[in-house]
Enzyme design. Structure first.
Site, PDB file in Angstrom:
ATOM      1  N   SER A 160      58.743  14.499  30.581  1.00 59.29           N
ATOM      2  CA  SER A 160      57.201  17.112  31.088  1.00 59.29           C
ATOM      3  C   SER A 160      55.671  16.199  30.658  1.00 59.29           C
ATOM      4  O   SER A 160      56.024  15.927  29.443  1.00 59.29           O
ATOM      5  CB  SER A 160      58.426  17.353  29.695  1.00 59.29           C
TER       6      SER A 160
ATOM      7  N   HIS B  14      58.304  17.026  35.606  1.00 62.92           N
ATOM      8  CA  HIS B  14      58.536  17.917  34.523  1.00 62.92           C
ATOM      9  C   HIS B  14      57.021  18.590  34.707  1.00 62.92           C
ATOM     10  O   HIS B  14      56.677  18.468  33.986  1.00 62.92           O
ATOM     11  CB  HIS B  14      59.673  18.128  33.659  1.00 62.92           C
TER      12      HIS B  14
ATOM     13  N   ASP C 299      55.533  21.983  33.059  1.00 60.23           N
ATOM     14  CA  ASP C 299      56.243  23.475  32.831  1.00 60.23           C
ATOM     15  C   ASP C 299      54.433  24.104  32.754  1.00 60.23           C
ATOM     16  O   ASP C 299      53.475  24.465  31.851  1.00 60.23           O
ATOM     17  CB  ASP C 299      55.783  23.319  31.187  1.00 60.23           C
TER      18      ASP C 299
ATOM     19  N   MET D 108      53.024  27.878  31.884  1.00 60.91           N
ATOM     20  CA  MET D 108      52.990  29.113  30.855  1.00 60.91           C
ATOM     21  C   MET D 108      51.889  29.644  30.300  1.00 60.91           C
ATOM     22  O   MET D 108      50.727  29.053  29.914  1.00 60.91           O
ATOM     23  CB  MET D 108      53.271  28.020  28.892  1.00 60.91           C
TER      24      MET D 108
ATOM     25  N   HIS E 179      58.436  24.168  36.402  1.00 63.55           N
ATOM     26  CA  HIS E 179      59.280  24.777  35.317  1.00 63.55           C
ATOM     27  C   HIS E 179      58.406  26.369  35.027  1.00 63.55           C
ATOM     28  O   HIS E 179      57.351  26.121  34.110  1.00 63.55           O
ATOM     29  CB  HIS E 179      59.570  24.137  33.901  1.00 63.55           C
TER      30      HIS E 179
ATOM     31  N   MET F  98      57.068  29.359  32.849  1.00 66.32           N
ATOM     32  CA  MET F  98      57.418  30.354  32.118  1.00 66.32           C
ATOM     33  C   MET F  98      56.453  31.610  31.883  1.00 66.32           C
ATOM     34  O   MET F  98      55.438  31.371  31.308  1.00 66.32           O
ATOM     35  CB  MET F  98      57.340  29.574  31.324  1.00 66.32           C
TER      36      MET F  98
ATOM     37  N   MET G 190      67.404  25.639  28.325  1.00 65.11           N
ATOM     38  CA  MET G 190      66.653  24.988  27.134  1.00 65.11           C
ATOM     39  C   MET G 190      67.704  25.072  26.457  1.00 65.11           C
ATOM     40  O   MET G 190      68.000  25.568  25.074  1.00 65.11           O
ATOM     41  CB  MET G 190      65.909  26.059  26.787  1.00 65.11           C
TER      42      MET G 190
ATOM     43  N   ASP H 255      66.175  20.693  28.616  1.00 61.56           N
ATOM     44  CA  ASP H 255      64.677  20.883  27.897  1.00 61.56           C
ATOM     45  C   ASP H 255      64.844  21.056  26.826  1.00 61.56           C
ATOM     46  O   ASP H 255      64.846  22.512  26.317  1.00 61.56           O
ATOM     47  CB  ASP H 255      64.125  21.546  29.208  1.00 61.56           C
TER      48      ASP H 255
HETATM   49  C1  DX5 Z   1      59.448  23.915  26.425  1.00 61.89           C
HETATM   50  C2  DX5 Z   1      59.481  22.898  27.318  1.00 61.89           C
HETATM   51  C3  DX5 Z   1      59.484  21.630  27.792  1.00 61.89           C
HETATM   52  C4  DX5 Z   1      59.291  20.972  26.893  1.00 61.89           C
HETATM   53  C5  DX5 Z   1      60.015  19.917  26.502  1.00 61.89           C
HETATM   54  O1  DX5 Z   1      58.831  25.153  26.061  1.00 61.89           O
HETATM   55  O2  DX5 Z   1      60.065  24.042  28.939  1.00 61.89           O
HETATM   56  O3  DX5 Z   1      59.813  20.834  29.016  1.00 61.89           O
HETATM   57  O4  DX5 Z   1      57.622  19.940  27.165  1.00 61.89           O
HETATM   58  O5  DX5 Z   1      58.921  18.635  25.431  1.00 61.89           O
HETATM   59  P1  DX5 Z   1      59.745  17.864  24.353  1.00 61.89           P
HETATM   60  O6  DX5 Z   1      61.132  17.047  24.712  1.00 61.89           O
HETATM   61  O7  DX5 Z   1      59.147  17.308  23.364  1.00 61.89           O
HETATM   62  O8  DX5 Z   1      60.338  19.027  23.755  1.00 61.89           O
HETATM   63 ZN    ZN Z   2      60.256  22.470  30.672  1.00 60.82          ZN
END
Ligand code: DX5
Ligand code: ZN
Length: 216
Positions: free
Chosen positions: A7, A32, A34, A36, A65, A67, A136, A174
């Site tokens: 990620s 991956h 993320d 947000m 992903h 969010m 999650m 994740d």
């Molecule tokens: C959290 C993200 C994850 C995050 C995971 O909201 O969806 O993908 O980057 O990071 P680690 O492995 O550090 O928990």
């Molecule tokens: Zn994620």
């Protein structure tokens, strides 16, 4: 062998090119990403321009992903930016069947993400249409959080549900994944491990990815 999906939320953004180069050389099959929006989750990360830039630098599968609230507004834009796999949250979506169909029509793999509190069984009437489910194992929003222990049971329940469909539907996990829980997650039925902090804060990320991929 599990699919490892580093990620980039935990990457060094000032040297993102080097980080992507490292992942590109590694045995990780997915990257991956993320996204947000500061609404669905308390944090704001990055969006389309980063996906576009990463796309230019690698042939690895881009696992985006989302969010964000009303994720369906952006499916086309993320496809155009280079996403191969698009996942959106069950909790952010009102018409999941329609959204899955749209992602497929756009030529991407489609998955639904479940927050830690959402019963796995909520997917019973949609599971057949999915390419993957993302479970999650932390509350989404930040990297480096503590792993939630009931994830193992959730994965085994989901594995049974997937098995009953007779189809190949990947289970991705994740949040908070490290060497202390990765093996147990695979044992419970996980196929894809998203790993942020454990990879990017390690002294040798390349080696860490390789070690994670060898866990049985
Ligand atoms: C959290 C993200 C994850 C995050 C995971 O909201 O969806 O993908 O980057 O990071 P680690 O492995 O550090 O928990
Ligand atoms: Zn994620």
């Amino acid at each position: 062998m599990p699919i490892i999906a580093p990620s980039i939320l935990s990457a060094d953004f000032l040297h993102l090119g080097n980080e992507i180069e490292m992942i590109d050389k590694s045995v990780a099959e997915w990257i991956h990403i993320d996204v947000m929006d500061g609404m669905f989750v308390p944090n704001i990360s990055f969006g389309l321009p980063i996906v576009k830039a990463v796309r230019k630098a690698t042939k690895k599968l881009l696992d985006v992903h989302l969010m964000i609230v009303q994720p369906e507004r952006y499916f086309g834009a993320f496809r155009d930016a280079g996403a191969d796999i698009l996942t959106f949250h069950y909790e952010a979506s009102v018409h999941i069947n329609r959204s899955i169909a749209e992602i497929h029509e756009l030529g991407m793999k489609a998955g639904v993400v479940l927050n830690p509190h959402t019963p796995v069984n909520s997917l019973i009437d949609i599971i057949h249409d999915l390419d993957l489910v993302l479970i999650m194992s932390v509350n989404p929003g930040f990297g480096g959080q503590k792993f939630i222990e009931n994830t193992y049971r959730r994965i085994s329940d989901l594995k049974q549900m997937v098995y009953n469909t007779g189809k190949i539907i990947l289970i991705e996990v994740d949040g908070g994944i490290d060497f202390s829980n990765a093996g147990k997650l695979l044992e419970a039925g996980a196929d894809v491990l998203v790993v942020g902090n454990t990879v990017f804060s390690s002294r040798n990320p390349l080696e860490t990815i390789s070690k994670l991929s060898k866990i049985k």
